[in-house]
Scaffold this active site. Structure first.
Site, short mmCIF file in Angstrom:
data_model
loop_
_atom_site.label_atom_id
_atom_site.label_comp_id
_atom_site.label_asym_id
_atom_site.label_seq_id
_atom_site.Cartn_x
_atom_site.Cartn_y
_atom_site.Cartn_z
N ASP A 15 0.84 -1.19 0.00
CA ASP A 15 0.00 0.00 0.00
C ASP A 15 0.88 1.25 0.00
O ASP A 15 1.88 1.33 0.71
CB ASP A 15 -0.90 -0.02 1.24
N GLU B 107 0.77 -0.59 -5.20
CA GLU B 107 -0.40 0.30 -5.13
C GLU B 107 0.08 1.69 -5.51
O GLU B 107 0.67 2.41 -4.70
CB GLU B 107 -0.99 0.27 -3.72
N ASP C 211 -11.02 1.03 -0.14
CA ASP C 211 -11.17 2.45 0.14
C ASP C 211 -12.25 3.12 -0.72
O ASP C 211 -12.58 4.28 -0.49
CB ASP C 211 -9.84 3.19 -0.07
#
Length: 520
Positions: A300, A347, A406
């Site tokens: 991430d 990501e 998200d």
């Protein structure tokens, strides 16, 4: 879909029977990838991205029925109270209140009653994982004690943290002070280690079951770690902290698609110079551990390795930060020298520069494409360019998502999107011109959500991952996380009976049609 979202078990999804049912369903649906969120024990806000350890497993995922079946727990100890439900969203407060003491009882039962074979397996687990397990158990034991003391005194929040409330010697992770604590809390520390043994046995059994059926697991780690974690406490020299362990600056991102004031994550930043001098050993161990737990790792906020947003400690928003150069390719060159080629998904969403793209491409990592970004009327045809998030524009070395944890669910996004965005999505999905009314009717019926799942699977990206909520066509009520908010996140659970044969058959047909189940 994270294991906590599985149905059936009391309070929260676990690694028990329903996880195996899900793997069986994935096999019938001809799926070869199952992506999860970070596996660590969750803390404040229940976020898997704010874990007490990046190496440990989340005790709440341990299946109690499986412990009793193995003879590692007294069946009388694991009966849930009436307020713990087997369906509906996870109520983390209630689950933690009930399940953590139960797990401690199970650990004590195991230590007293386990067979020699099981005891030998436990001792081997401790030896194999000592590099992180000892620090985690010490941190957790000390934290449990001083959290209770703080609550007695009416202290809460960040004032409870190790760098605020613990005695100075323990806060500094002084070896003599920690050894003294070990000697005085042997049973408690041993029970904490047993709980991690429980998690490991259940997790690796599930992983093998999935792998044996051709399903690879995609794990997830945040680039940063939580301030209130064993990771920071036991490795303070590798973080930008003052002499009392207080961060000098913290992590976040500037204003973006998700938030006008940016996102203030509050994680302490790495001291990359100190890490480089140590040949990035902590990161090598972290990646090595993840590749034991899963088959591929999504990192991430990958862009933070090229440059990270540094926000002065104490700021109320992320606006007043600045970009600081990160370790760049040097970190990954070192990891490769130690571990060989590493399967990573980068990501690469948010503010992405040429430098970030170069780092991603130099590493050979696939980036991410989120389809919800593809149908913005303001982006379509912008500057004479076709929107790069449209599925036919993807590079092959990429992973397409209809949405992420998200984002809103795809159906939720369609319900809230303006008519032009829905029209663009519908026309792209069906390949013909539609009016806004016809497009909206497709969206309202759920047909468009299903078609967009097909479009993702049909895309040019090497890999396609679809949130389970989008497979089920669920609306905003099933959203997993809303960034920059607290409360109500990470709680969605799939309903009993959702894994129908019809849904498996549709996914299998689409996956066969577009060659998705052929191993790369």
């Amino acid at each position: 879909m994270h294991p906590t979202s599985l149905p059936g078990a009391p309070g929260i999804g676990t690694l028990g029977k329903e996880a195996y049912v899900f793997v069986d369903w994935l096999e019938k649906a001809r799926q070869t990838l199952w992506q999860i969120l970070p596996l660590g024990p969750t803390g404040y806000g229940d976020s898997p991205y704010a874990s007490f350890s990046t190496f440990a497993g989340n005790p709440l995922m341990i299946d109690l029925d499986a412990l009793a079946a193995d003879g590692w727990a007294d069946a009388a100890d694991i009966v849930p109270p009436e307020y713990i439900k087997r369906e509906g969203p996870v109520d983390y407060g209630s689950v933690v209140w009930w399940k953590m003491p139960v797990l401690a009882k199970c650990a004590a039962y195991f230590l007293k009653n386990c067979s020699k074979k099981d005891r030998d397996a436990y001792e081997a687990f401790k030896n194999d994982n000592a590099a992180w397990l000892n620090n985690y158990a010490d941190f957790t034991s000390i934290k449990q004690h001083y959290d209770a003391e703080a609550e007695k005194q009416g202290v809460s929040g960040v004032a409870q943290m190790w760098n605020a409330f613990w005695p100075a010697e323990l806060a500094a992770c002084d070896p003599k002070a920690v050894s003294k604590w070990d000697a005085e809390h042997t049973q408690n520390i041993e029970e904490i280690k047993v709980v991690q043994f429980f998690f490991a046995r259940q997790w690796f059994a599930l992983k093998k079951y999935a792998n044996d059926r051709g399903i690879s697991l995609i794990g997830d780690i945040p680039i940063f770690v939580a301030p209130d974690s064993a990771d920071v406490w036991a490795n303070q020299k590798f973080f930008q902290l003052d002499e009392k362990g207080v961060p000098l600056a913290v992590a976040g991102v500037p204003p973006d698609y998700f938030s006008a004031t940016g996102q203030l994550w509050g994680n302490p930043l790495y001291d990359w110079d100190a890490m480089k001098k140590d040949r990035y050993s902590w990161w090598v161990r972290r990646i090595q551990r993840m590749l034991e737990l899963v088959d591929c790792v999504r990192i991430d906020h990958f862009r933070g390795f090229e440059a990270y947003w540094s926000i002065p400690y104490g700021e109320e928003t992320a606006v007043n930060g600045r970009w600081i150069p990160g370790p760049n390719i040097g970190l990954f060159d070192t990891i490769r020298k130690e571990l060989g080629d590493i399967p990573v998904i980068a990501e690469d969403l948010g503010v992405i520069t040429d430098g970030v793209r170069k780092l991603r491409d130099d590493c050979g990592f696939p980036g991410m494409k989120v389809m919800q970004f593809a149908f913005d009327p303001n982006e379509a045809g912008k500057d004479g360019m076709v929107n790069a998030f449209l599925p036919h524009m993807y590079p092959q070395n990429a992973v397409v998502y209809t949405g992420t944890h998200d984002n809103d669910t795809m159906q939720g996004w369609l319900d809230a999107a303006d008519d032009d965005a829905v029209r663009i999505a519908a026309e792209y999905a069906v390949g013909k011109k539609l009016g806004c009314a016809a497009a909206r009717a497709m969206a309202d019926s759920g047909e468009l959500c299903a078609e967009l799942v097909r479009v993702a699977i049909a895309s040019t990206a090497d890999y396609a991952v679809v949130p389970m909520q989008d497979v089920l066509g669920l609306g905003s009520v099933a959203r997993m996380n809303t960034p920059s908010t607290t409360g109500g996140n990470w709680a969605w659970r799939m309903a009993d009976g959702a894994l129908t044969a019809e849904r498996a058959e549709r996914l299998a047909f689409i996956s066969d049609l577009y060659g998705r189940n052929i191993r790369k």
